[in-house]
Every structure is written in structure tokens, then in C-alpha cells.
Design an enzyme around this catalytic site. Structure first.
Site, short mmCIF file in Angstrom:
data_model
loop_
_atom_site.label_atom_id
_atom_site.label_comp_id
_atom_site.label_asym_id
_atom_site.label_seq_id
_atom_site.Cartn_x
_atom_site.Cartn_y
_atom_site.Cartn_z
N SER A 22 0.83 -1.21 0.00
CA SER A 22 0.00 0.00 0.00
C SER A 22 0.86 1.26 0.00
O SER A 22 2.01 1.23 0.42
CB SER A 22 -0.88 0.03 1.25
OG SER A 22 -1.64 -1.14 1.36
N1 SAH Z 1 0.00 -5.40 4.10
C1 SAH Z 1 0.79 -5.67 2.91
C2 SAH Z 1 0.06 -5.39 1.62
C3 SAH Z 1 -0.92 -6.44 1.37
S1 SAH Z 1 -1.51 -6.67 -0.27
C4 SAH Z 1 2.11 -4.93 2.93
O1 SAH Z 1 2.38 -4.21 3.88
O2 SAH Z 1 2.89 -5.14 2.00
C5 SAH Z 1 -2.80 -7.79 0.18
C6 SAH Z 1 -2.32 -9.18 0.54
O3 SAH Z 1 -3.44 -9.89 1.01
C7 SAH Z 1 -1.78 -9.95 -0.66
O4 SAH Z 1 -0.49 -10.39 -0.39
C8 SAH Z 1 -2.77 -11.12 -0.78
O5 SAH Z 1 -2.16 -12.32 -1.22
C9 SAH Z 1 -3.28 -11.24 0.64
N2 SAH Z 1 -4.57 -11.90 0.81
C10 SAH Z 1 -5.67 -11.82 0.02
N3 SAH Z 1 -6.66 -12.57 0.54
C11 SAH Z 1 -6.19 -13.13 1.68
C12 SAH Z 1 -6.75 -14.00 2.68
N4 SAH Z 1 -8.00 -14.46 2.60
N5 SAH Z 1 -5.98 -14.36 3.72
C13 SAH Z 1 -4.70 -13.90 3.83
N6 SAH Z 1 -4.12 -13.09 2.92
C14 SAH Z 1 -4.86 -12.70 1.87
#
Ligand code: SAH
Length: 211
Positions: free
Chosen positions: A52
Site C-alpha cells: 500500500s
Molecule cells: N499489508 C501488505 C500489503 C498487502 S496486499 C504490505 O504491507 O505489504 C494484500 C495481501 O493480502 C496480498 O499479499 C494477498 O495475497 C493477501 N490476501 C488476500 N486474501 C487473503 C486472505 N483471505 N488471507 C490472507 N491473505 C490474503
């Protein structure tokens, strides 16, 4: 980054500003030139996912009102940057990532940086982590079609859930605060765009752009 983007856009929590000023975002976006790593935008990480924009990490962290020793659940580890910021604020973080490769890379990165207090787990976090409940805060860093009931139930009284909610490519950043066993209040902090939360409490299909 801190002055131009975070303070200018209204981030006031000094601890959040301090931690973000001293957490090297460039190390969480391998392959991205250092000159771009601190720009005011989301950046690609692996597997079609994104880290993000700095403002969003700061805002979500500020909304969580983290105190040292708090047990925080993050859903969507991604690069591990948000988890690192939470841990450096003194939280004990459990972070769940759906994609095993991303989880492993994040674990490795946090280890190399010497950041302790983050437990990265692989799995579907869309229904939370009941074993660890109640949590002092839950942050979902992927967009959900609606607020999963399981997440409300796993909040401690007084704790907040911060979650992007809405259609696939545009959500509201919703804050849910638990005031009692059956008393939750919620409001929107504004419009946001996140990659989809994929799983039982989220979307059934991943983003079609995901490799
Ligand atoms: N917080 C992260 C950005 C996350 S992007 C950072 O600081 O870099 C969103 C992430 O959520 C992705 O890696 C995706 O694979 C994960 N994601 C999506 N659905 C999910 C679920 N049901 N459980 C766990 N992770 C999930």
C-alpha cells in the site's frame, strides 16, 4: 515521505510518524529503484499483489490505536511492511498471508531486518484467527465485499477492526469499534483501493490479473 506525504495529509500520531521514518520501505519492494520506493503510491510486490502507499499504511496504523504489548491480527502480510510498522510500535503481530511464497519472503525479510514480534502464517485469514482471539486490533489489508462477522466477533471490547469494504476495485476504509459483547459501531474513513481479499469471508475468485 513523512513530511511531504504523511504529515501533510493529516497523520498526527507521532509514534507512527517516527516508526515510518525509520523503517526502510525500499527493502520491502525488491526490484523497485530506491528513488521510487518512497513515492506516494502503492507498488507491485510479487504474485500480482501490492504494498500500500505510505499514507494508507500510516492511516490504518493510526486508526488501530496500537499500544505496546497489544496483540494485533493482520490479514494480508504481502511484503511484511505493515506488519513491521506494527511490530516496531511494540505490538505482537500475527499476520496471515494466503500465498505461501509471499509469506516466506516476508518472514525472511523481517528476520534479516531483525524485526521481532511478527508471526507470519500461511492460510485464509478472511475469517480471522479464532485461536488467538480476542484481538486488541485487527487490520485487513485487502478489500472485502462485506465485513466478515467472524472478524467482529474476534475483537476485544474496546478494540478496532480496520478493513476496506466494497466492490472489487473501490472500497471504503471501514473502522469497526467494539463497545460491548453485542455492541459495535462503525464508520468510514474514506475511499480506498485494495487488491481483493480472497477466501471464505471475502471474494471467491482472485483478481483476474493475478498470475
Ligand atoms: N499489508 C501488505 C500489503 C498487502 S496486499 C504490505 O504491507 O505489504 C494484500 C495481501 O493480502 C496480498 O499479499 C494477498 O495475497 C493477501 N490476501 C488476500 N486474501 C487473503 C486472505 N483471505 N488471507 C490472507 N491473505 C490474503
Amino acid at each position: 515521505m513523512v513530511t511531504q506525504q504523511l504529515e501533510r495529509r493529516g497523520i498526527r500520531d507521532q509514534r507512527v510518524l517516527q516508526v515510518m521514518a525509520t523503517t526502510p520501505r525500499e527493502l520491502f519492494v525488491p526490484g523497485v529503484p530506491t528513488s521510487l520506493a518512497y513515492d506516494d503510491r502503492a507498488l507491485p510486490i510479487d504474485a500480482g499483489q501490492t504494498i500500500s502507499q505510505p499514507y494508507m499504511v500510516a492511516r490504518m496504523t493510526e486508526l488501530l490505536q496500537v499500544e505496546p504489548g497489544d496483540r494485533i491480527l493482520e490479514i494480508g502480510t504481502g511484503s511484511g511492511y505493515q506488519a513491521a510498522v506494527l511490530a516496531r510500535l511494540g505490538a505482537k503481530v500475527t499476520s496471515i498471508e494466503r500465498l505461501p511464497d509471499l509469506a516466506e519472503a516476508a518472514r525472511e525479510r523481517l528476520r534479516e531486518l531483525g524485526i521481532e514480534g511478527v508471526d507470519v502464517r500461511v492460510g485464509d485469514g478472511s475469517t480471522g484467527e479464532p485461536e488467538g482471539a480476542p484481538w486488541d486490533g485487527i487490520v485487513v489489508t485487502a478489500g472485502a465485499p462485506s465485513i466478515p462477522d467472524a472478524l467482529r466477533e474476534q475483537l476485544a471490547v474496546g478494540a478496532r477492526l480496520v478493513i476496506p469494504v466494497g466492490p472489487r476495485y473501490q472500497q471504503d476504509l471501514v473502522v469497526v469499534e467494539r463497545h460491548g459483547p453485542a455492541d459495535w459501531r462503525e464508520w468510514s474513513d474514506g475511499a480506498v483501493i485494495f487488491v481483493p481479499l480472497v477466501g471464505e469471508g471475502g471474494w471467491s475468485e482472485p483478481d483476474p490479473r493475478e498470475p
